[in-house]
Design a protein around this motif. Structure first.
Motif, PDB file in Angstrom:
ATOM      1  N   ARG A  46       1.005  -0.669  -0.214  1.00 12.48           N
ATOM      2  CA  ARG A  46       0.270   0.223   0.296  1.00 12.48           C
ATOM      3  C   ARG A  46       1.079   1.406   0.054  1.00 12.48           C
ATOM      4  N   LEU A  47       0.931   1.863  -0.787  1.00 14.97           N
ATOM      5  CA  LEU A  47       1.924   2.877  -1.105  1.00 14.97           C
ATOM      6  C   LEU A  47       1.201   4.288  -1.738  1.00 14.97           C
ATOM      7  N   PHE A  48       1.641   5.958  -0.921  1.00 10.68           N
ATOM      8  CA  PHE A  48       1.280   7.033  -1.712  1.00 10.68           C
ATOM      9  C   PHE A  48       3.197   7.723  -1.752  1.00 10.68           C
ATOM     10  N   VAL A  49       2.946   8.690  -2.217  1.00 13.49           N
ATOM     11  CA  VAL A  49       3.908   9.661  -3.056  1.00 13.49           C
ATOM     12  C   VAL A  49       3.877  10.825  -2.131  1.00 13.49           C
ATOM     13  N   ALA A  50       4.980  11.423  -1.786  1.00 12.36           N
ATOM     14  CA  ALA A  50       4.764  12.333  -0.538  1.00 12.36           C
ATOM     15  C   ALA A  50       6.031  13.147  -0.783  1.00 12.36           C
ATOM     16  N   VAL A  51       5.978  14.939  -0.159  1.00  9.46           N
ATOM     17  CA  VAL A  51       6.977  15.673   0.987  1.00  9.46           C
ATOM     18  C   VAL A  51       6.885  14.858   1.735  1.00  9.46           C
ATOM     19  N   LEU A  52       7.816  14.825   2.688  1.00  8.38           N
ATOM     20  CA  LEU A  52       7.773  15.809   4.112  1.00  8.38           C
ATOM     21  C   LEU A  52       8.597  16.089   4.697  1.00  8.38           C
ATOM     22  N   PRO A  53       7.571  16.813   5.577  1.00 11.62           N
ATOM     23  CA  PRO A  53       7.659  18.071   6.177  1.00 11.62           C
ATOM     24  C   PRO A  53       9.194  17.985   6.811  1.00 11.62           C
ATOM     25  N   PRO A  54      10.476  19.071   7.599  1.00  8.02           N
ATOM     26  CA  PRO A  54      11.049  18.751   8.045  1.00  8.02           C
ATOM     27  C   PRO A  54      10.754  18.758   9.860  1.00  8.02           C
ATOM     28  N   VAL A  55      11.255  18.141  10.491  1.00 12.96           N
ATOM     29  CA  VAL A  55      11.191  18.256  12.030  1.00 12.96           C
ATOM     30  C   VAL A  55      10.937  19.617  13.051  1.00 12.96           C
ATOM     31  N   GLU A  56      11.544  20.025  11.869  1.00 16.71           N
ATOM     32  CA  GLU A  56      11.660  21.682  12.720  1.00 16.71           C
ATOM     33  C   GLU A  56       9.587  22.266  12.362  1.00 16.71           C
ATOM     34  N   ALA A  57       9.094  21.455  11.305  1.00 20.23           N
ATOM     35  CA  ALA A  57       7.850  23.037  10.880  1.00 20.23           C
ATOM     36  C   ALA A  57       6.773  22.122  11.550  1.00 20.23           C
ATOM     37  N   VAL A  58       7.166  20.247  11.502  1.00 22.72           N
ATOM     38  CA  VAL A  58       6.789  19.294  12.395  1.00 22.72           C
ATOM     39  C   VAL A  58       5.967  19.916  13.761  1.00 22.72           C
ATOM     40  N   GLN A  59       6.717  20.561  14.086  1.00 21.40           N
ATOM     41  CA  GLN A  59       7.420  20.113  15.817  1.00 21.40           C
ATOM     42  C   GLN A  59       5.866  21.929  16.164  1.00 21.40           C
ATOM     43  N   GLU A  60       6.549  22.588  15.659  1.00 21.78           N
ATOM     44  CA  GLU A  60       5.650  23.951  15.186  1.00 21.78           C
ATOM     45  C   GLU A  60       4.155  23.872  15.599  1.00 21.78           C
ATOM     46  N   LEU A  61       3.398  23.020  14.708  1.00 22.45           N
ATOM     47  CA  LEU A  61       2.595  22.071  14.362  1.00 22.45           C
ATOM     48  C   LEU A  61       1.977  21.670  15.612  1.00 22.45           C
ATOM     49  N   VAL A  62       3.129  20.651  15.621  1.00 18.12           N
ATOM     50  CA  VAL A  62       2.466  19.971  17.381  1.00 18.12           C
ATOM     51  C   VAL A  62       2.382  21.223  18.186  1.00 18.12           C
ATOM     52  N   ASP A  63       3.142  22.154  18.265  1.00 13.80           N
ATOM     53  CA  ASP A  63       2.982  23.365  18.966  1.00 13.80           C
ATOM     54  C   ASP A  63       1.309  23.407  19.291  1.00 13.80           C
ATOM     55  N   ALA A  64       0.904  24.198  18.196  1.00 15.08           N
ATOM     56  CA  ALA A  64      -0.261  24.826  17.390  1.00 15.08           C
ATOM     57  C   ALA A  64      -1.583  23.998  17.633  1.00 15.08           C
TER      58      ALA A  64
ATOM     59  N   HIS B 216      11.556  18.600 -12.199  1.00 11.93           N
ATOM     60  CA  HIS B 216      11.418  19.553 -11.020  1.00 11.93           C
ATOM     61  C   HIS B 216      12.347  20.342  -9.377  1.00 11.93           C
ATOM     62  N   GLY B 217      12.154  21.119  -9.384  1.00 15.36           N
ATOM     63  CA  GLY B 217      13.180  22.015  -8.842  1.00 15.36           C
ATOM     64  C   GLY B 217      12.737  22.016  -7.044  1.00 15.36           C
ATOM     65  N   ALA B 218      13.370  21.436  -6.337  1.00 16.58           N
ATOM     66  CA  ALA B 218      13.375  21.420  -4.847  1.00 16.58           C
ATOM     67  C   ALA B 218      11.936  23.586  -4.971  1.00 16.58           C
ATOM     68  N   HIS B 219      11.724  23.501  -3.951  1.00 13.49           N
ATOM     69  CA  HIS B 219      10.936  24.784  -3.405  1.00 13.49           C
ATOM     70  C   HIS B 219      10.148  25.336  -2.057  1.00 13.49           C
ATOM     71  N   ARG B 220       9.560  26.442  -1.969  1.00 19.92           N
ATOM     72  CA  ARG B 220       9.615  26.672  -0.672  1.00 19.92           C
ATOM     73  C   ARG B 220       8.002  26.589  -0.182  1.00 19.92           C
ATOM     74  N   LEU B 221       8.218  25.919   0.906  1.00 25.12           N
ATOM     75  CA  LEU B 221       6.662  26.067   1.497  1.00 25.12           C
ATOM     76  C   LEU B 221       6.706  26.497   3.269  1.00 25.12           C
ATOM     77  N   ARG B 222       5.624  26.289   3.598  1.00 25.64           N
ATOM     78  CA  ARG B 222       5.193  27.083   5.446  1.00 25.64           C
ATOM     79  C   ARG B 222       3.800  25.851   6.003  1.00 25.64           C
ATOM     80  N   LEU B 223       3.972  25.200   6.588  1.00 25.38           N
ATOM     81  CA  LEU B 223       2.466  25.159   6.865  1.00 25.38           C
ATOM     82  C   LEU B 223       1.710  25.825   7.612  1.00 25.38           C
ATOM     83  N   ALA B 224       0.899  26.496   7.264  1.00 26.55           N
ATOM     84  CA  ALA B 224      -0.344  27.038   8.421  1.00 26.55           C
ATOM     85  C   ALA B 224      -1.894  27.319   7.905  1.00 26.55           C
ATOM     86  N   GLY B 225      -1.986  27.716   8.181  1.00 24.37           N
ATOM     87  CA  GLY B 225      -3.744  27.663   8.811  1.00 24.37           C
ATOM     88  C   GLY B 225      -4.743  26.381   8.666  1.00 24.37           C
TER      89      GLY B 225
END
Length: 196
Positions: free
Chosen positions: A2-20, A70-79
């Motif tokens: 059972r598979l999917f394709v994804a982009v994984l946020p870094p640990v720091e971004a995950v922790q910010e969301l955990v706190d929120a 496809h190139g690397a790109h800048r993202l943020r978790l928000a809202g």
């Protein structure tokens, strides 16, 4: 598998969301939800479902080609937001146009293997929690659950995590059982880096 394709946020971004999201878990609405395991938080580009192991080499070849184009790109978790009374999610900001193009390229590539991805349009998000089964719920209960989910989403409206670089494409295996699903990266590929 059972598979999917994804982009994984870094640990720091995950922790910010955990706190929120932490205050939401303790609310009456939050306690009724099944929260996804933090260690598996990801941005799904395409869900592939069950694929035979014999298809894996060809799938990896196709995904490698997608990553190289496809190139690397800048993202943020928000809202935050919700899909009715079923799913609570965190949103994504930044170069989401690049993320959408990457998701479309993945869907086109896996179609070569005869894999049909879901019929809904790609909506960049990270699933935080899901509601329990609504089977047998009365309409009024479903409306109340949707209102509760909406209230939780509104609590995340002002959340803005730090910016990070989406630099890899991941093929992920999902194993379900007792508790949250467990995810294992089968293989990852760096996204291209182009000089300006």
């Amino acid at each position: 598998m059972r598979l999917f394709v994804a982009v994984l946020p870094p640990v720091e971004a995950v922790q910010e969301l955990v706190d929120a999201a932490a205050p939401l878990r303790g609310t009456a609405e939050g306690e009724r939800l099944r929260w996804s395991g933090v260690e598996g938080w990801h941005l799904t580009l395409a869900f592939l479902g069950e694929l035979p192991v014999v298809e894996l080499d060809r799938l990896e070849q196709l995904l490698g080609q997608v990553a190289a184009g496809h190139g690397a790109h800048r993202l943020r978790l928000a809202g935050g937001g919700n899909f009715g009374d079923r799913v609570l999610w965190a949103g994504v900001e930044g170069e989401t146009w690049a993320l959408k193009r990457l998701a479309e390229a993945v869907r086109v590539a896996v179609a070569e293997l005869g894999v049909e991805t879901d019929q809904y349009g790609f909506h960049p998000h990270l699933t935080l929690a899901r509601a329990g089964s609504s089977h047998g719920q009365r309409r009024a209960e479903r409306r109340a659950a949707a209102g509760g989910m909406q209230a939780l989403a509104e609590e995340l409206a002002d959340f803005r995590g730090g910016e990070w670089e989406a630099a890899e494409l991941h093929l992920v295996r999902s194993e379900q059982g007792f508790g949250p699903s467990r995810y294992t990266t089968v293989r990852s590929w760096p996204l291209a880096r182009w000089e300006a």
